[in-house]
Design an enzyme around this catalytic site. Sequence first.
Site, PDB file in Angstrom:
ATOM      1  N   HIS A   1      67.693 -15.273 -29.778  1.00  0.00           N
ATOM      2  CA  HIS A   1      67.292 -15.108 -28.380  1.00  0.00           C
ATOM      3  C   HIS A   1      68.385 -14.486 -27.523  1.00  0.00           C
ATOM      4  CE1 HIS A   1      63.653 -16.909 -29.519  1.00  0.00           C
ATOM      5  NE2 HIS A   1      63.971 -18.183 -29.350  1.00  0.00           N
TER       6      HIS A   1
ATOM      7  N   LYS B   1      53.765 -23.368 -29.791  1.00  0.00           N
ATOM      8  CA  LYS B   1      54.578 -22.250 -30.270  1.00  0.00           C
ATOM      9  C   LYS B   1      55.556 -22.814 -31.292  1.00  0.00           C
ATOM     10  CE  LYS B   1      56.845 -18.157 -29.879  1.00  0.00           C
ATOM     11  NZ  LYS B   1      57.521 -17.808 -28.616  1.00  0.00           N
ATOM     12  N   VAL B   2      55.499 -22.299 -32.509  1.00  0.00           N
ATOM     13  CA  VAL B   2      56.400 -22.729 -33.569  1.00  0.00           C
ATOM     14  C   VAL B   2      57.015 -21.495 -34.219  1.00  0.00           C
ATOM     15  CG1 VAL B   2      55.072 -24.823 -34.034  1.00  0.00           C
ATOM     16  CG2 VAL B   2      54.604 -22.754 -35.378  1.00  0.00           C
ATOM     17  N   SER B   3      57.965 -21.727 -35.087  1.00  0.00           N
ATOM     18  CA  SER B   3      58.516 -20.646 -35.884  1.00  0.00           C
ATOM     19  C   SER B   3      57.530 -20.258 -36.978  1.00  0.00           C
ATOM     20  CB  SER B   3      59.837 -21.088 -36.506  1.00  0.00           C
ATOM     21  OG  SER B   3      60.268 -20.145 -37.459  1.00  0.00           O
TER      22      SER B   3
ATOM     23  N   THR C   1      62.486 -19.031 -38.666  1.00  0.00           N
ATOM     24  CA  THR C   1      62.491 -17.695 -39.247  1.00  0.00           C
ATOM     25  C   THR C   1      63.917 -17.197 -39.394  1.00  0.00           C
ATOM     26  OG1 THR C   1      60.338 -17.172 -38.298  1.00  0.00           O
ATOM     27  CG2 THR C   1      61.711 -15.319 -38.963  1.00  0.00           C
ATOM     28  N   ALA C   2      64.763 -17.480 -38.401  1.00  0.00           N
ATOM     29  CA  ALA C   2      66.159 -17.058 -38.476  1.00  0.00           C
ATOM     30  C   ALA C   2      66.821 -17.604 -39.735  1.00  0.00           C
ATOM     31  CB  ALA C   2      66.908 -17.523 -37.230  1.00  0.00           C
TER      32      ALA C   2
END
Length: 276
Positions: A151, A53-55, A107-108
């Site tokens: 989050h 799981k990555v951005s 992404t943020a």
Amino acid sequence: MNIAFSPCPNDTFVFYAWVHGKIEGAPSLKVTYADIDKTNYWAVDQTGPEVMKVSYAALPYVLDQYRLVPSGGALGRGCGPLVLTKEKQEIQSLEGKTVAVPSDRSTAYLLFRLWTEQKLAQNKVTIQVMSFEDIMPAVQAGEVDAGLVIHEARFTYQTYDLHLLQDLGEWWEKDTGFPIPLGAIIAKRDLDATTITKWASESVKYAWAHPEETKEYVMEHAQELSESVANAHIDLYVNEFSASLGEDGYQAIENLLGRAMGQGLVPEFDLSKIRN
């Protein structure tokens, strides 16, 4: 099969069934629990496991070696990163200030830079990368002028007496009409992406059908979150796009990364590889 994902409630909820052998025909998983800032760099350096799981922001760096798996990830509406300040202020007051971010390959971070490009005349801010858990205390103490949080901070920032300057998800959705691409599942290109997609999607659907069964596993890794916050986290980040990206999901990713590439925030890459 080796896999790495975060201990956050949405990831443990999504992968509960696969980790616990509930998916017929799926291989057993050896899990490494790691925050997304670590998996982003593992993917770039090719030092991580074959599934991670990555951005979504990391995709331009890794698509030659990894394929996007269109299930198991996080993409949605009303779930964007937040820009927080100690005192109420106008957006323009960020010009020339220091902003703490949890990663500069997230992404943020891309959303934040696209937002400042649009909202600030000179787009001059100093970025300070900081551990996620240290950002809100640092803003509260005045050590930085603002913080970019993700989050569960969406549900807890009020306990630090902080103020919301901008919900970047709200801005993105109004600006583009698309949901926000947050976390992606990727797999080495020599693996069968079709079966991995199927197993991840079935794991999501199993968790939806048996939510009570997932609770012990989710809370074991929930980093001291209350059950109500963990549930809110799951409700926000596990949605239809977790089961399958669909056309809206793909277009959202292409829009984000295409804009980021156009502004030099990510290296140039072949956008068609997002779907292939």
